[in-house]
Design a protein around this motif. Structure first.
Motif, short mmCIF file in Angstrom:
data_model
loop_
_atom_site.label_atom_id
_atom_site.label_comp_id
_atom_site.label_asym_id
_atom_site.label_seq_id
_atom_site.Cartn_x
_atom_site.Cartn_y
_atom_site.Cartn_z
N ASN A 7 -17.18 -32.06 -52.22
CA ASN A 7 -17.38 -31.77 -53.65
C ASN A 7 -18.79 -31.25 -53.95
O ASN A 7 -19.44 -31.66 -54.91
N LEU A 8 -19.25 -30.33 -53.12
CA LEU A 8 -20.62 -29.82 -53.22
C LEU A 8 -20.71 -28.70 -54.26
O LEU A 8 -19.94 -27.74 -54.22
N SER A 9 -21.66 -28.84 -55.18
CA SER A 9 -21.89 -27.82 -56.21
C SER A 9 -23.37 -27.58 -56.39
O SER A 9 -24.19 -28.47 -56.15
N LYS A 10 -23.70 -26.35 -56.80
CA LYS A 10 -25.07 -26.02 -57.14
C LYS A 10 -25.08 -25.13 -58.37
O LYS A 10 -24.47 -24.05 -58.38
N GLN A 11 -25.78 -25.61 -59.39
CA GLN A 11 -25.88 -24.90 -60.66
C GLN A 11 -27.29 -24.35 -60.83
O GLN A 11 -28.27 -25.06 -60.66
N PHE A 12 -27.39 -23.06 -61.16
CA PHE A 12 -28.67 -22.44 -61.51
C PHE A 12 -28.58 -21.99 -62.97
O PHE A 12 -27.94 -20.98 -63.26
N LYS A 13 -29.16 -22.77 -63.87
CA LYS A 13 -29.11 -22.47 -65.31
C LYS A 13 -27.66 -22.25 -65.73
O LYS A 13 -26.87 -23.17 -65.70
N VAL A 18 -22.42 -22.47 -56.16
CA VAL A 18 -21.47 -23.15 -55.28
C VAL A 18 -20.67 -24.12 -56.15
O VAL A 18 -21.25 -24.91 -56.91
N ASP A 19 -19.36 -24.04 -56.05
CA ASP A 19 -18.49 -24.73 -57.02
C ASP A 19 -17.51 -25.67 -56.32
O ASP A 19 -16.47 -25.25 -55.83
N ASP A 20 -17.88 -26.94 -56.22
CA ASP A 20 -16.98 -28.00 -55.74
C ASP A 20 -16.41 -27.68 -54.35
O ASP A 20 -15.21 -27.76 -54.11
N VAL A 21 -17.29 -27.36 -53.43
CA VAL A 21 -16.87 -26.98 -52.08
C VAL A 21 -16.60 -28.23 -51.23
O VAL A 21 -17.40 -29.16 -51.20
N ILE A 209 -14.63 -22.21 -51.66
CA ILE A 209 -13.96 -21.92 -50.39
C ILE A 209 -12.48 -21.72 -50.71
O ILE A 209 -11.80 -22.64 -51.15
N VAL A 210 -12.00 -20.49 -50.51
CA VAL A 210 -10.64 -20.17 -50.92
C VAL A 210 -9.65 -20.22 -49.76
O VAL A 210 -8.44 -20.26 -49.98
N ASN A 211 -10.17 -20.23 -48.52
CA ASN A 211 -9.26 -20.30 -47.38
C ASN A 211 -10.03 -20.69 -46.13
O ASN A 211 -11.20 -20.31 -45.98
N VAL A 212 -9.38 -21.45 -45.26
CA VAL A 212 -9.97 -21.85 -43.98
C VAL A 212 -8.89 -21.72 -42.91
O VAL A 212 -7.74 -22.12 -43.13
#
Length: 295
Positions: A7-13, A18-21, A209-212
Motif C-alpha cells: 500500500n505504498l503511496s507518495k503525494q507531491f502537493k 505513486v498510488d497504493d502500490v 502497478i497495473v500488471n505483473v
C-alpha cells in the motif's frame, strides 16, 4: 529473501506520483516498465530509502526498511538516472570512495574494483577523471558503484541509457549472472534490454502497478493484435495515418514491410505475428515513443 511493498503511496502537493502500490519482489531480474511520469523513479527512490513514502511500507524479510538503517544500506545497491560525483574524481578514486562509504573491507576493495572495471571494459580509463568520460562510460561507472558491495538488492534506473549495442549485451549478461540469489529491479525504456533476462515484469501506469507477470504471460495480452504486411512504398504515409505502425522495413522493389497493432487485420495481405514485450508496451502506452528498439 523477499522485498514486500505494501500500500505504498507518495503525494507531491496536488500530484500522486505513486498510488497504493503493492508488489512482492523475489530473487531474480525484475523489469519495471511504464511511460514517462508513470511513477517508476519515485517508487525506486522509496525502495532505496532516500525518499519517504506518504503512506505504506516496504519490508525486507518482514523488517521495515526505514528501521533497518545501516543494515539495509549495506545490502543495497542503487543506480539513479543521474549519479553524483566530485569533478576531480578519477574512476578509481571514485570507486574507492564509494567502497569506503559502503563499508567494503579494504582487503577486498581493490580486487572488486579491478573485477568490475574489467567486466565493464573500463580498465583503460581507471585513472581518467569521470567528468571527461563519454556518457556511456559514465553510465558504466555508475553501474560499477552500484554493484561494489555485492548487494542483495540492486535497483537500477535506466541503466543502459547511453550504452552502445555491444555494451548493452555485456550489461544483460552481467545482470543475468549477478541476479542469482539476489533481487534486481531495472527500470528502462529500452524494452529489449530486459525482455529476455527478466524473471518477471511489473507494468506501472499513472502511479499504479497495473500488471505483473513473466514476459510470456504479459505478451499474451496482445496475442492476436500484432500484424505484418507488405505495402507499396508510395502509400506508406497513408498507412502511417491509418495504422498504429510499430516498425517498418524497406524490402526493395518499392515495397515496405510494416508491423502494426490492431484488433483485426487492416489489409488483405496482413498476417498475425508472434507478440513481443515491446508490442505490449506500445499497446498500453500508445503515445510513448521507444527511445531505442534494441539490437
Amino acid at each position: 529473501m523477499e522485498l514486500t511493498i505494501t500500500n505504498l503511496s507518495k503525494q507531491f502537493k496536488d500530484k500522486t506520483a505513486v498510488d497504493d502500490v503493492c508488489l512482492s519482489l523475489t530473487p531474480g531480474v525484475w523489469g519495471l516498465l511504464g511511460a514517462n511520469g508513470a511513477g517508476k523513479t519515485t517508487l525506486m527512490r522509496m525502495i532505496a530509502d532516500i525518499l519517504n513514502p506518504t503512506s505504506g511500507k516496504i519490508l525486507y524479510d518482514g523488517k521495515d526498511i526505514r528501521t533497518m538503517g545501516e543494515e539495509y544500506r549495506n545490502l543495497f545497491g542503487f543506480l539513479p538516472q543521474d549519479f553524483g560525483f566530485f569533478q576531480d574524481f578519477t574512476v578509481k578514486d571514485y570507486l574507492e570512495y564509494i567502497a569506503a562509504l559502503k563499508d567494503v573491507p579494504a582487503r577486498e576493495t581493490r580486487k572488486k574494483i579491478d573485477s568490475l572495471l574489467h567486466t565493464l571494459t573500463l580498465d583503460d580509463v581507471r585513472n581518467k577523471k569521470i567528468i571527461k568520460l563519454s556518457g556511456g562510460m559514465k553510465r558504466r561507472v555508475g553501474i560499477a558503484q552500484a554493484m561494489l558491495n555485492d548487494p542483495k538488492i540492486l535497483i537500477m534506473d535506466e541503466p543502459t541509457a547511453g550504452l552502445d549495442p555491444g555494451e548493452r549485451v555485456r550489461f544483460r549478461n552481467l545482470v543475468s549472472e549477478f541476479s542469482h540469489g539476489r533481487i534486481v529491479l531495472i527500470s528502462t525504456h529500452i524494452v529489449s534490454d530486459i525482455e529476455y533476462i527478466a524473471t518477471k515484469n511489473a507494468i506501472m501506469k499513472a502511479g499504479k502497478i497495473v500488471n505483473v507477470g513473466t514476459t510470456d504471460e504479459l505478451v499474451n495480452q496482445v496475442k492476436g493484435k500484432v500484424w505484418t504486411c507488405v505495402v507499396p512504398a508510395e502509400k506508406i504515409t497513408m498507412y502511417e495515418m491509418q495504422l498504429r505502425i510499430i516498425n517498418q522495413r524497406s524490402e526493395g522493389n518499392n515495397q515496405v514491410s510494416i508491423r502494426y497493432l490492431s484488433d483485426e487485420g487492416k489489409t488483405s495481405n496482413s498476417v498475425l505475428a508472434p507478440p513481443r514485450l515491446e508490442d505490449l508496451y506500445l499497446w498500453l502506452f500508445p503515445q510513448e515513443e521507444i527511445i531505442e528498439r534494441g539490437i
